[in-house]
Motif scaffolding. Structure first.
Motif: not given
Length: 344
Positions: A44-45, A105-107, A116-128
């Motif tokens: 899974e990883i 791709s898989l999944g 599949l992961m316990h913690q997920l953070t996303v930083a969206a686009p903000g700089e060119p």
């Protein structure tokens, strides 16, 4: 448990051309096996590493994947980070909906990473010149013996609306160590689409039950993208310090006995449709406290004092009785009861 885990050995891999995804997957699987993840978790990883590397190739000219060992007290885990150099993912919300995975791709795209992961953070686009940064953590769950036996009893009853073959409501009861997480989930409306939404939420909660209540809501918000969304209430009991931690979004109702100190702050909204973060409260939980969580398919006009007229009745029997006596025929209905184990 520390607020930020300690990062150990880290491997970095450039993602620039076809085949780099394979190398990233192999590196992640090798490190996961070295940390001690079982064979299923290693696979899974590997899926997660492939998905994140594929997203870099899809949404940017190049980028990087970093794989790190993590530790937090007696826990061991792995962190996979991806960094775009380019515009990044334009619509992060859509990328979490199943069916948006990259070609070959898989999944299921970022939805699979979230599950599949316990913690997920996303930083969206903000700089060119900086795209999307994604950080995904997974832990090996430690196997601890409970310090004391569970003093609580749990029971639930649920049924679909009249003339429906599937239930848009669901419930969760997950026990581990000296904790229990319970929850009532209601997919918007009823029928197949409500069932799909509540299933997505339930699947996420049942595989992330030992995360914080706030983190579970955040992950369920992503898991329900592309569905109608759900309303839900979660309560986490810790009987070593006699507390209950509660969070709600939407119209899941609750009732307690008069002696209870339980505090619940409702939040309007829908989980999966850019819903608000829940107001998380922690209250003392006493041996004589009682709690009923129920969806809006249950009429709320009943007296709590009548519920435990028969103290020999189990929590399950109480839940079934409430469902039989107070459910609305044309809506999905769910009741979850928490009482003292001595009641059963």
């Amino acid at each position: 448990m520390s607020s930020e885990p300690t990062r150990g050995e880290t491997e970095r891999h450039d993602i620039q051309q076809d085949g780099d995804e394979v190398l990233a997957r192999q590196a992640a699987e090798s490190m996961a096996a070295d940390i001690g993840f079982d064979e299923s978790a290693v696979g899974e990883i590997g899926i997660v590493a492939t998905e994140l590397a594929s997203n870099v190739r899809k949404h940017a000219d190049s980028g990087e994947l970093a794989v790190s060992k993590l530790s937090d007290g007696d826990r061991a885990g792995i962190r996979i980070e991806s960094f775009d150099i380019g515009p990044g993912i334009v619509n992060v919300d859509a990328a979490f909906a199943d069916g948006t995975s990259t070609a070959g791709s898989l999944g299921g795209g970022l939805g699979a990473v979230n599950r599949l992961m316990h913690q997920l953070t996303v930083a969206a686009p903000g700089e060119p010149d900086f795209g999307t940064k994604i950080v995904a953590d997974r832990w090996i769950r430690a196997d601890h013996e409970p310090q004391t036996s569970c003093p609580l009893s749990f029971g639930a009853a649920s049924r679909p609306a009249a003339n429906e073959t599937v239930n848009g409501d669901s419930f969760v009861i997950k026990r581990w160590d000296d904790h229990v997480l319970i929850g009532v989930i209601d997919g918007l409306g009823h029928g197949d689409e409500a069932h799909k939404a509540s299933n997505a939420a339930t699947e996420y909660i049942e595989t992330h039950y030992d995360n914080s209540v706030a983190s579970i809501f955040s992950g369920t918000e992503r898991a329900c993208r592309g569905t109608r969304g759900v309303v839900m209430a979660l309560a986490r009991f810790d009987w070593t310090d006699n507390t209950v931690t509660v969070g709600t979004v939407g119209n899941i109702n609750h009732k307690t006995n008069d002696e209870s100190d339980l505090t619940v702050i409702p939040r309007r909204g829908v989980v999966g449709n850019n819903g608000p973060s829940p107001k998380i409260t922690q209250s003392e939980w006493h041996p004589t406290d009682r709690l009923v969580l129920f969806s809006d398919g249950i009429d709320s006009h009943w007296e709590f004092s009548t519920v435990w007229a028969n103290n020999d009745e189990s929590a399950t029997v109480t839940a079934r009785r409430l469902l039989d006596q107070h459910s609305k025929p044309h809506d999905d209905a769910t009741v979850l009861v928490v009482s003292d184990s001595d009641d059963a």
